[in-house]
Design a protein around this motif. Structure first.
Motif, PDB file in Angstrom:
ATOM      1  N   PHE A  74       1.979   5.780   7.197  1.00 12.92           N
ATOM      2  CA  PHE A  74       1.308   4.694   7.906  1.00 12.92           C
ATOM      3  C   PHE A  74       0.562   5.198   9.133  1.00 12.92           C
ATOM      4  CE2 PHE A  74       1.256   1.405  11.171  1.00 12.92           C
ATOM      5  CZ  PHE A  74       0.704   0.338  10.501  1.00 12.92           C
ATOM      6  N   GLU A 113       0.834   4.102  -3.454  1.00 12.44           N
ATOM      7  CA  GLU A 113       0.494   5.527  -3.426  1.00 12.44           C
ATOM      8  C   GLU A 113       1.539   6.388  -4.114  1.00 12.44           C
ATOM      9  OE1 GLU A 113      -2.298   6.395  -2.659  1.00 12.44           O
ATOM     10  OE2 GLU A 113      -3.084   5.479  -0.842  1.00 12.44           O
ATOM     11  N   GLY A 119       0.817  -1.214   0.000  1.00 14.55           N
ATOM     12  CA  GLY A 119       0.000   0.000   0.000  1.00 14.55           C
ATOM     13  C   GLY A 119       0.843   1.253   0.000  1.00 14.55           C
ATOM     14  N   PHE A 120       1.953   1.245   0.722  1.00 16.36           N
ATOM     15  CA  PHE A 120       2.864   2.391   0.773  1.00 16.36           C
ATOM     16  C   PHE A 120       3.436   2.677  -0.615  1.00 16.36           C
ATOM     17  CE2 PHE A 120       7.092   4.216   1.321  1.00 16.36           C
ATOM     18  CZ  PHE A 120       6.849   5.250   2.227  1.00 16.36           C
ATOM     19  N   THR A 171      -3.047   3.080   0.819  1.00 16.54           N
ATOM     20  CA  THR A 171      -2.433   2.848   2.127  1.00 16.54           C
ATOM     21  C   THR A 171      -3.460   2.342   3.126  1.00 16.54           C
ATOM     22  OG1 THR A 171      -0.797   4.583   1.727  1.00 16.54           O
ATOM     23  CG2 THR A 171      -1.145   3.914   4.003  1.00 16.54           C
TER      24      THR A 171
END
Length: 461
Positions: A252, A53, A49-50, A395
């Motif tokens: 996060f 993006e 997810g990091f 994220t």
């Protein structure tokens, strides 16, 4: 290879003669492979997810699909080239789990970019049916070749996902503004306001005689053309502004601070635990609790996924209609535990009863799981606290699904241990997990009910 004499006659048709799975520890080794995949998937999801993006999702998704196909193929060719090294198989399984994490946060983001918030639950519910359809097709493909050439059970899906990864690379459009279209949530406002202003202006045009009168049809047509020109101009400016001032991707901890992310993540831990325990152990339970053979039990267990398709759509529609996603999840979770108990006690009564109860359990178990991983994740990823920043969706989706995937890895392991004490122990573990998932959402349910009462009071006034 001739089966060992130690193999019971009832298991001759399902006995494996492929080292290292031809010994008494075969179940342990297969369970280890499952765990390697699931834990690698769960842990890699947070990083996925990091990354999603911060790079182009077209490249991210297509590369993830191609590499997923590569490692699926590498597992299958172990039979072709007589590779019996368990370390090799572990490495391939874990790598496949890592690269398959690219799919969920990336695609949830793309769907959210295109469809916005209108009927989000229904759209994501229909889209999410692909998971159950994939499970069904995967089971059928594996079952077709498992007794003749099990390598094809991996090689054929590998080529399928690789081919569609190439299609994604060629044709995927990540967001509407990439092709000059307006974002879905802004479309109505940008269409209506210019038209009203223009309509008021042309409605008071002076005629050649000097009298003020309403515009004729030709002047209205000109007004509509002007509206379309302005829409195109605004779309261009919106795209240009996005390119000149890119949004900053959220971190996060910033994603975890969004209201509801922690609660839904922990809820999904237990919801996905229940769903994946059914996915991995249901064929064996059906085989042991009925007179069905191994292959028929595997095919029969797909009814759970059929119920999952209905549950995902139903949960999405109810969430859209009520605007209360947490309450929708809790309602289905509340009904799931007693239905699992009923299935445990009455599932072996007859073929028809087993079939009906299994589909109902699939509806109630997979409905909340599907809603949380799709529509709820998309809603939280575009939460009002982000101030319009759209660079949080992947994220947030990864945090929620990553936490749930840890539960998906833990559930089958617990079931394998508890099975030694009887299937009743496994079902009790699933019912307790379901209750914990419900409890974790009670605070959000209270907030939704308070907001619902407030809206009703405002309407009455």
């Amino acid at each position: 290879m001739t089966p060992n004499s130690d193999i019971p006659p009832s298991e001759i048709n399902t006995w494996c003669d492929w080292a290292p799975f031809d010994g008494s520890d075969a179940d342990t080794l297969l369970g280890t492979l499952d765990s390697a995949f699931l834990f690698a998937y769960a842990l890699a999801m947070f990083a996925s997810g990091f990354i999603a993006e911060r790079i182009n999702l077209r490249y991210f998704l297509s590369l993830g699909m191609l590499l997923s196909g590569v490692f699926c193929y590498l597992f299958g060719v172990a039979r072709t080239y007589n590779i019996h090294d368990f370390t090799y198989l572990m490495f391939v399984q874990a790598s496949a789990g890592i690269f398959q994490t690219t799919g969920w946060p990336g695609v949830v983001t793309v769907v959210g970019n295109w469809f916005g918030k209108s009927k989000r639950g229904l759209i994501y519910g229909l889209w999410n049916s692909h998971t159950s359809i994939g499970n069904i097709l995967g089971s059928l493909i594996a079952g077709e070749y498992v007794e003749t050439d099990w390598s094809l059970s991996f090689i054929i899906p590998a080529f399928i996902i690789g081919a569609f990864g190439f299609v994604i690379f060629l044709f995927l459009v990540v967001r509407p503004t990439d092709v000059g279209c307006l974002p879905p949530d802004n479309g109505n406002q940008r269409l209506t306001r210019p038209y009203r202003v223009l309509e008021n202006r042309v409605a008071n045009v002076e005629t050649p005689s000097g009298d003020s009168s309403d515009t004729d049809d030709t002047e209205i047509l000109i007004g509509e053309q002007e509206v379309q020109r302005r829409i195109s101009e605004r779309s261009y400016l919106l795209t240009r502004d996005r390119q000149q001032e890119p949004e900053k991707a959220i971190g996060f901890m910033g994603a975890c601070r969004i209201p509801g992310v922690v609660e839904f993540s922990l809820c999904l831990f237990f919801s996905k635990l229940v769903s994946y325990t059914f996915l991995y152990w249901l064929p064996l339970y059906v085989k042991n609790s009925t007179a069905m053979g191994a292959m028929l039990s595997a095919d029969f267990s797909t009814l759970f996924d059929v119920g999952g398709i209905v549950g995902a759509i139903l949960a999405g529609v109810v969430s859209d209609y009520t605007g209360m996603s947490a309450t929708t999840c809790v309602s289905m979770l509340f009904l799931a535990s007693p239905m699992m108990f009923v299935y445990l006690k009455l599932g072996s009564y007859s073929f028809a009863v087993n079939m009906i109860l299994l589909m109902i359990v699939g509806v109630l178990v997979n409905g909340p799981y599907a809603l949380i991983t799709t529509a709820v994740s998309a809603e939280l990823g575009t939460h009002s606290s982000l101030g319009g920043n759209s660079k949080a969706l992947a994220t947030v989706t990864a945090i929620i699904d990553g936490t749930g995937s840890i539960g998906a890895a833990v559930g089958p392991l617990l079931a394998g241990y508890l099975k030694n004490y009887g299937w009743q122990s496994v079902f009790y573990m699933l019912m307790i997990s379901d209750a914990l998932a419900l409890i974790l959402l009670l605070r959000l349910v209270q907030q939704e009910l308070t907001q619902w009462k407030h809206r009703r009071q405002v309407r009455r006034e």
